[in-house]
Design a protein around this motif. Structure first.
Motif, PDB file in Angstrom:
ATOM      1  N   ALA A 205       2.645   1.586  -3.226  1.00 57.48           N
ATOM      2  CA  ALA A 205       1.714   1.967  -4.500  1.00 57.48           C
ATOM      3  C   ALA A 205       1.380   3.558  -4.183  1.00 57.48           C
ATOM      4  CB  ALA A 205       0.301   1.266  -4.357  1.00 57.48           C
ATOM      5  N   GLU A 206       1.114   3.978  -3.036  1.00 55.89           N
ATOM      6  CA  GLU A 206       0.776   5.344  -2.851  1.00 55.89           C
ATOM      7  C   GLU A 206       1.764   6.224  -3.067  1.00 55.89           C
ATOM      8  OE1 GLU A 206      -1.853   5.317   0.794  1.00 55.89           O
ATOM      9  OE2 GLU A 206      -3.387   4.559  -0.422  1.00 55.89           O
TER      10      GLU A 206
ATOM     11  N   VAL B 118      -4.659   3.718  -3.145  1.00 54.83           N
ATOM     12  CA  VAL B 118      -5.131   2.233  -3.110  1.00 54.83           C
ATOM     13  C   VAL B 118      -6.449   2.188  -2.564  1.00 54.83           C
ATOM     14  CG1 VAL B 118      -4.632   0.046  -2.113  1.00 54.83           C
ATOM     15  CG2 VAL B 118      -2.563   1.431  -2.834  1.00 54.83           C
TER      16      VAL B 118
ATOM     17  N   VAL C 224      -3.066  -5.329  -6.312  1.00 52.62           N
ATOM     18  CA  VAL C 224      -3.194  -4.065  -6.006  1.00 52.62           C
ATOM     19  C   VAL C 224      -4.391  -3.424  -6.817  1.00 52.62           C
ATOM     20  CG1 VAL C 224      -1.962  -1.811  -5.455  1.00 52.62           C
ATOM     21  CG2 VAL C 224      -0.779  -4.154  -5.469  1.00 52.62           C
TER      22      VAL C 224
ATOM     23  N   VAL D 175      -6.217   0.111  -7.310  1.00 49.45           N
ATOM     24  CA  VAL D 175      -6.226   1.482  -7.049  1.00 49.45           C
ATOM     25  C   VAL D 175      -7.041   2.618  -7.837  1.00 49.45           C
ATOM     26  CG1 VAL D 175      -3.623   1.216  -6.998  1.00 49.45           C
ATOM     27  CG2 VAL D 175      -4.443   1.732  -9.207  1.00 49.45           C
TER      28      VAL D 175
ATOM     29  N   GLY E 185      -7.160  -3.004  -0.058  1.00 45.29           N
ATOM     30  CA  GLY E 185      -6.988  -2.853  -1.540  1.00 45.29           C
ATOM     31  C   GLY E 185      -5.838  -3.657  -2.146  1.00 45.29           C
ATOM     32  N   VAL E 186      -5.164  -4.357  -1.345  1.00 51.89           N
ATOM     33  CA  VAL E 186      -4.108  -5.323  -1.623  1.00 51.89           C
ATOM     34  C   VAL E 186      -4.230  -6.699  -1.130  1.00 51.89           C
ATOM     35  CG1 VAL E 186      -1.381  -5.608  -1.561  1.00 51.89           C
ATOM     36  CG2 VAL E 186      -2.356  -3.315  -1.386  1.00 51.89           C
TER      37      VAL E 186
ATOM     38  N   VAL F 178       0.870  -1.256   0.038  1.00 53.63           N
ATOM     39  CA  VAL F 178      -0.159   0.071  -0.060  1.00 53.63           C
ATOM     40  C   VAL F 178       0.766   1.300  -0.049  1.00 53.63           C
ATOM     41  CG1 VAL F 178      -1.557   1.427   1.279  1.00 53.63           C
ATOM     42  CG2 VAL F 178      -1.914  -1.114   1.122  1.00 53.63           C
TER      43      VAL F 178
END
Length: 115
Positions: free
Chosen positions: A19-20, A27, A70, A72, A56-57, A16
């Protein structure tokens, strides 16, 4: 020899964060992630724990390596494919660095485009 075991929620929390770090990405759990998220958060709150964001993951194990999915939301100003590749690169780099877990693959699903 000492063996270190890293849990799926720990890997998910790092994913997370990774990704962010990509500009314009948030996410966000898809439909499948919402159900498991509610159960996990409720269980942790009963125990008095402050959960790390992992919604979200999803993490699956293929032997000793992680397979990550993931979900998003992205900015409507960005090209979805380019953002998804950037998320993949970020997750593939940061998860092994912070957890020592090898990542086999990262599947990124764009579940929302925000304008």
């Amino acid at each position: 020899m000492i063996e270190t075991v890293v849990s799926a929620p720990a890997v998910a929390a790092v994913a997370v964060h990774a990704a962010e770090r990509v500009a314009g990405v948030r996410v966000q759990p898809g439909l499948a992630g919402l159900v498991s998220s509610v159960v996990r958060v409720a269980r942790q709150q009963i125990k008095g724990l402050q959960p790390a964001p992992v919604e979200g993951v999803r993490v699956r194990w293929a032997g000793s390596v992680a397979v990550l999915e993931v979900d998003v939301a992205i900015s409507g100003l960005d090209q979805a494919a380019a953002v998804a590749r950037a998320v993949q690169r970020s997750v593939r780099a940061l998860v092994p660095e912070l957890t020592g877990v090898e990542v086999e693959s990262v599947l990124v699903t764009v579940v929302d485009v925000e304008w």
